[in-house]
Design a protein around this motif. Structure first.
Motif, PDB file in Angstrom:
ATOM      1  N   TYR A  14     -70.820 -20.643  20.984  1.00 20.50           N
ATOM      2  CA  TYR A  14     -70.698 -19.759  19.743  1.00 20.50           C
ATOM      3  C   TYR A  14     -69.361 -20.068  19.323  1.00 20.50           C
ATOM      4  N   GLU A  17     -68.304 -20.745  15.606  1.00 17.36           N
ATOM      5  CA  GLU A  17     -68.817 -19.771  14.747  1.00 17.36           C
ATOM      6  C   GLU A  17     -67.949 -18.470  14.760  1.00 17.36           C
ATOM      7  N   TYR A  18     -67.865 -17.932  16.004  1.00 20.16           N
ATOM      8  CA  TYR A  18     -66.968 -16.643  16.111  1.00 20.16           C
ATOM      9  C   TYR A  18     -65.732 -16.805  15.360  1.00 20.16           C
ATOM     10  N   TYR A  21     -65.899 -16.029  11.796  1.00 16.58           N
ATOM     11  CA  TYR A  21     -66.138 -14.761  11.546  1.00 16.58           C
ATOM     12  C   TYR A  21     -64.847 -13.641  11.705  1.00 16.58           C
ATOM     13  N   LYS A  74     -70.843  -6.294   9.037  1.00 19.49           N
ATOM     14  CA  LYS A  74     -71.540  -7.628   9.282  1.00 19.49           C
ATOM     15  C   LYS A  74     -70.544  -8.513  10.413  1.00 19.49           C
ATOM     16  N   TYR A  75     -69.523  -8.461  10.583  1.00 16.78           N
ATOM     17  CA  TYR A  75     -68.757  -9.116  11.513  1.00 16.78           C
ATOM     18  C   TYR A  75     -69.320  -8.661  12.901  1.00 16.78           C
ATOM     19  N   LYS A  76     -69.276  -7.405  13.228  1.00 15.94           N
ATOM     20  CA  LYS A  76     -69.789  -6.546  14.456  1.00 15.94           C
ATOM     21  C   LYS A  76     -71.315  -6.997  14.957  1.00 15.94           C
ATOM     22  N   THR A  77     -72.302  -7.035  13.716  1.00 15.86           N
ATOM     23  CA  THR A  77     -73.738  -7.056  14.041  1.00 15.86           C
ATOM     24  C   THR A  77     -73.896  -8.568  14.144  1.00 15.86           C
ATOM     25  N   GLU A  78     -73.311  -9.506  13.477  1.00 20.73           N
ATOM     26  CA  GLU A  78     -73.657 -11.038  13.560  1.00 20.73           C
ATOM     27  C   GLU A  78     -73.028 -11.797  14.725  1.00 20.73           C
ATOM     28  N   THR A  79     -71.759 -10.897  15.393  1.00 23.81           N
ATOM     29  CA  THR A  79     -71.316 -11.765  16.365  1.00 23.81           C
ATOM     30  C   THR A  79     -71.528 -11.117  17.760  1.00 23.81           C
ATOM     31  N   HIS A  81     -74.186 -11.039  19.904  1.00 25.65           N
ATOM     32  CA  HIS A  81     -74.738 -12.175  20.995  1.00 25.65           C
ATOM     33  C   HIS A  81     -73.665 -13.358  21.145  1.00 25.65           C
TER      34      HIS A  81
END
Length: 108
Positions: A14, A17-18, A21, A74-79, A81
């Motif tokens: 990831y 992608e991370y 973000y 958004k950053y917290k929830t989408e990253t 995992h």
């Protein structure tokens, strides 16, 4: 003032992608939130999955506001995992008066 270093380890699959973000939330926070002085993500050269984020807020209240914003959520929830480990390390600034000089040098 609140100064913190976020120590983050990201799962390799990831990483790209991370990083996007992390860049986006940093830029958005500094541009849109008056109480966010600095959110500066960095990547360790010796281990690209190790991320450090220097965070500087004008106050505890500015930090509390920041973590409620839509862009941070958004950053917290989408990253979530993508993150293998996270340690939030609060710091004491040893020479806070020099901060103005640091930022002035950036404009030269």
């Amino acid at each position: 003032m609140l100064v913190r270093i976020s120590e983050i380890e990201v799962y390799p699959q990831y990483l790209d992608e991370y990083l996007q973000y992390a860049r986006t939330v940093g830029v958005t926070s500094v541009c849109e939130e008056p109480g966010v002085i600095c959110i500066y993500p960095m990547q360790l050269k010796r281990d690209s999955c190790q991320i450090r984020i220097l965070e500087i807020y004008a106050s505890d209240e500015a930090y509390k506001h920041h973590i409620k914003t839509a862009h941070f959520q958004k950053y917290k929830t989408e990253t979530l995992h993508m993150v293998k480990s996270l340690d939030l390390v609060d710091m004491d600034a040893l020479a806070p008066a020099t901060m103005l000089q640091i930022f002035k040098k950036m404009h030269k």
